[in-house]
Design a protein around this motif. Structure first.
Motif, PDB file in Angstrom:
ATOM      1  N   LYS A 158     -23.608  -4.592 -11.764  1.00  0.00           N
ATOM      2  CA  LYS A 158     -25.035  -4.277 -11.613  1.00  0.00           C
ATOM      3  C   LYS A 158     -25.209  -2.819 -11.169  1.00  0.00           C
ATOM      4  N   ASP A 159     -24.423  -2.394 -10.165  1.00  0.00           N
ATOM      5  CA  ASP A 159     -24.476  -1.004  -9.694  1.00  0.00           C
ATOM      6  C   ASP A 159     -24.088  -0.017 -10.797  1.00  0.00           C
ATOM      7  N   GLY A 160     -23.228  -0.466 -11.700  1.00  0.00           N
ATOM      8  CA  GLY A 160     -22.773   0.393 -12.790  1.00  0.00           C
ATOM      9  C   GLY A 160     -23.738   0.437 -13.964  1.00  0.00           C
ATOM     10  N   GLY A 161     -24.865  -0.279 -13.846  1.00  0.00           N
ATOM     11  CA  GLY A 161     -25.886  -0.220 -14.891  1.00  0.00           C
ATOM     12  C   GLY A 161     -25.665  -1.187 -16.043  1.00  0.00           C
ATOM     13  N   LYS A 162     -24.821  -2.213 -15.847  1.00  0.00           N
ATOM     14  CA  LYS A 162     -24.573  -3.196 -16.913  1.00  0.00           C
ATOM     15  C   LYS A 162     -25.797  -4.088 -17.094  1.00  0.00           C
ATOM     16  N   SER A 163     -25.940  -4.633 -18.298  1.00  0.00           N
ATOM     17  CA  SER A 163     -27.072  -5.519 -18.608  1.00  0.00           C
ATOM     18  C   SER A 163     -26.844  -6.898 -17.994  1.00  0.00           C
ATOM     19  N   ALA A 164     -27.923  -7.694 -17.897  1.00  0.00           N
ATOM     20  CA  ALA A 164     -27.826  -9.056 -17.361  1.00  0.00           C
ATOM     21  C   ALA A 164     -26.869  -9.887 -18.205  1.00  0.00           C
ATOM     22  N   ALA A 165     -26.880  -9.685 -19.519  1.00  0.00           N
ATOM     23  CA  ALA A 165     -25.988 -10.434 -20.409  1.00  0.00           C
ATOM     24  C   ALA A 165     -24.524 -10.094 -20.129  1.00  0.00           C
ATOM     25  N   GLU A 166     -24.237  -8.794 -19.902  1.00  0.00           N
ATOM     26  CA  GLU A 166     -22.860  -8.383 -19.595  1.00  0.00           C
ATOM     27  C   GLU A 166     -22.424  -8.950 -18.246  1.00  0.00           C
ATOM     28  N   ILE A 167     -23.325  -8.955 -17.280  1.00  0.00           N
ATOM     29  CA  ILE A 167     -23.011  -9.471 -15.940  1.00  0.00           C
ATOM     30  C   ILE A 167     -22.738 -10.972 -16.003  1.00  0.00           C
ATOM     31  N   THR A 225       0.860  -1.190   0.000  1.00  0.00           N
ATOM     32  CA  THR A 225       0.000   0.000   0.000  1.00  0.00           C
ATOM     33  C   THR A 225       0.889   1.231   0.000  1.00  0.00           C
ATOM     34  N   ILE A 226       0.508   2.229  -0.811  1.00  0.00           N
ATOM     35  CA  ILE A 226       1.228   3.500  -0.807  1.00  0.00           C
ATOM     36  C   ILE A 226       0.222   4.637  -0.653  1.00  0.00           C
ATOM     37  N   THR A 227       0.632   5.687   0.051  1.00  0.00           N
ATOM     38  CA  THR A 227      -0.193   6.878   0.191  1.00  0.00           C
ATOM     39  C   THR A 227       0.218   7.837  -0.915  1.00  0.00           C
ATOM     40  N   VAL A 228      -0.789   8.330  -1.663  1.00  0.00           N
ATOM     41  CA  VAL A 228      -0.485   9.097  -2.860  1.00  0.00           C
ATOM     42  C   VAL A 228      -1.672   9.972  -3.269  1.00  0.00           C
ATOM     43  N   GLN A 229      -1.409  10.938  -4.123  1.00  0.00           N
ATOM     44  CA  GLN A 229      -2.451  11.751  -4.767  1.00  0.00           C
ATOM     45  C   GLN A 229      -2.260  11.598  -6.268  1.00  0.00           C
ATOM     46  N   PHE A 230      -3.383  11.428  -6.989  1.00  0.00           N
ATOM     47  CA  PHE A 230      -3.261  11.454  -8.439  1.00  0.00           C
ATOM     48  C   PHE A 230      -4.481  12.076  -9.077  1.00  0.00           C
ATOM     49  N   GLN A 231      -4.258  12.573 -10.300  1.00  0.00           N
ATOM     50  CA  GLN A 231      -5.311  13.268 -11.033  1.00  0.00           C
ATOM     51  C   GLN A 231      -5.568  12.546 -12.347  1.00  0.00           C
ATOM     52  N   SER A 232      -6.850  12.404 -12.659  1.00  0.00           N
ATOM     53  CA  SER A 232      -7.237  11.779 -13.919  1.00  0.00           C
ATOM     54  C   SER A 232      -8.699  12.088 -14.176  1.00  0.00           C
ATOM     55  N   ASN A 233      -9.228  11.549 -15.265  1.00  0.00           N
ATOM     56  CA  ASN A 233     -10.647  11.690 -15.576  1.00  0.00           C
ATOM     57  C   ASN A 233     -11.436  10.545 -14.965  1.00  0.00           C
ATOM     58  N   ILE A 234     -12.631  10.847 -14.528  1.00  0.00           N
ATOM     59  CA  ILE A 234     -13.520   9.815 -13.991  1.00  0.00           C
ATOM     60  C   ILE A 234     -14.163   9.116 -15.183  1.00  0.00           C
ATOM     61  N   LYS A 235     -13.949   7.825 -15.269  1.00  0.00           N
ATOM     62  CA  LYS A 235     -14.488   7.045 -16.384  1.00  0.00           C
ATOM     63  C   LYS A 235     -15.938   6.646 -16.113  1.00  0.00           C
ATOM     64  N   SER A 236     -16.231   6.241 -14.870  1.00  0.00           N
ATOM     65  CA  SER A 236     -17.603   5.877 -14.503  1.00  0.00           C
ATOM     66  C   SER A 236     -17.782   6.000 -12.990  1.00  0.00           C
ATOM     67  N   VAL A 237     -19.057   6.123 -12.587  1.00  0.00           N
ATOM     68  CA  VAL A 237     -19.431   6.286 -11.180  1.00  0.00           C
ATOM     69  C   VAL A 237     -20.565   5.313 -10.885  1.00  0.00           C
ATOM     70  N   CYS A 238     -20.633   4.806  -9.652  1.00  0.00           N
ATOM     71  CA  CYS A 238     -21.761   3.973  -9.230  1.00  0.00           C
ATOM     72  C   CYS A 238     -23.046   4.756  -9.477  1.00  0.00           C
ATOM     73  N   LYS A 239     -23.963   4.165 -10.225  1.00  0.00           N
ATOM     74  CA  LYS A 239     -25.193   4.870 -10.599  1.00  0.00           C
ATOM     75  C   LYS A 239     -26.286   4.758  -9.539  1.00  0.00           C
ATOM     76  N   LYS A 240     -26.033   3.990  -8.461  1.00  0.00           N
ATOM     77  CA  LYS A 240     -27.015   3.898  -7.372  1.00  0.00           C
ATOM     78  C   LYS A 240     -26.798   4.980  -6.322  1.00  0.00           C
ATOM     79  N   LYS A 241     -25.533   5.131  -5.867  1.00  0.00           N
ATOM     80  CA  LYS A 241     -25.243   6.050  -4.764  1.00  0.00           C
ATOM     81  C   LYS A 241     -24.066   6.977  -4.997  1.00  0.00           C
ATOM     82  N   GLY A 242     -23.211   6.642  -5.955  1.00  0.00           N
ATOM     83  CA  GLY A 242     -21.956   7.397  -6.091  1.00  0.00           C
ATOM     84  C   GLY A 242     -20.923   6.912  -5.101  1.00  0.00           C
TER      85      GLY A 242
END
Length: 166
Positions: free
Chosen positions: A136-145, A65-82
């Motif tokens: 499932k939380d990310g909104g994927k289909s049953a087939a993808e899951i 484990t390392i403690t760090v800060q990094f910056q990037s783009n958010i690709k996806s977020v949990c669509k139920k709660k974040g």
């Protein structure tokens, strides 16, 4: 002699102004007014890029484990709660970011936003059941899951604070 001294003073002032301008430019790179804070406030210090962060991840073994800060783009977020997000890394890799003690969430519409995360990075092996849950939380289909059949080594991150660009 006086001309040389005067010339040296002018050069010293000129170089000093350049150095001051460069240090101000670095300090101005992060301005909290341009970001929304989620979780604990943190001082932005040495921010790694997504390329630098991927190199760090590749040097880790399971259990490190390392403690760090990094910056990037958010690709996806949990669509139920974040309650989690995936951040872009170099190539097709992502970092799976959860939030310390489940104490805060990010906006559900934060996809494609720039974020700076502060916390602990580590390599993890995620079970099939957990992967299906996240899909499932990310909104994927049953087939993808249903296609999820084996555990996955992931680049994980436990954030105690997140700045998202407004």
């Amino acid at each position: 002699m006086k001309k040389i001294n005067l010339l040296l003073i002018v050069i010293a002032l000129f170089v000093g102004n350049i150095v001051m301008a460069q240090s101000k430019a670095k300090a101005a790179a992060f301005d909290a007014k341009n970001y929304a804070l989620f979780g604990e406030k943190f001082k932005v210090t040495k921010i790694l890029t997504k390329d630098q962060m991927l190199k760090k991840y590749k040097s880790l073994k399971k259990g490190d484990t390392i403690t760090v800060q990094f910056q990037s783009n958010i690709k996806s977020v949990c669509k139920k709660k974040g309650c989690w997000m995936k951040m872009e890394m170099a190539g097709d890799d992502t970092s799976f970011v959860k939030f310390k003690d489940y104490a805060f969430f990010v906006p559900l519409n934060a996809d494609n936003s720039t974020a700076i995360v502060n916390g602990k990075a580590f390599v993890d092996v995620v079970s099939v059941d957990e992967l299906k849950h996240y899909a499932k939380d990310g909104g994927k289909s049953a087939a993808e899951i249903a296609k999820i059949t084996k555990p996955e080594v992931t680049y994980s991150f436990l954030a105690d604070g997140v700045y998202i660009k407004k």
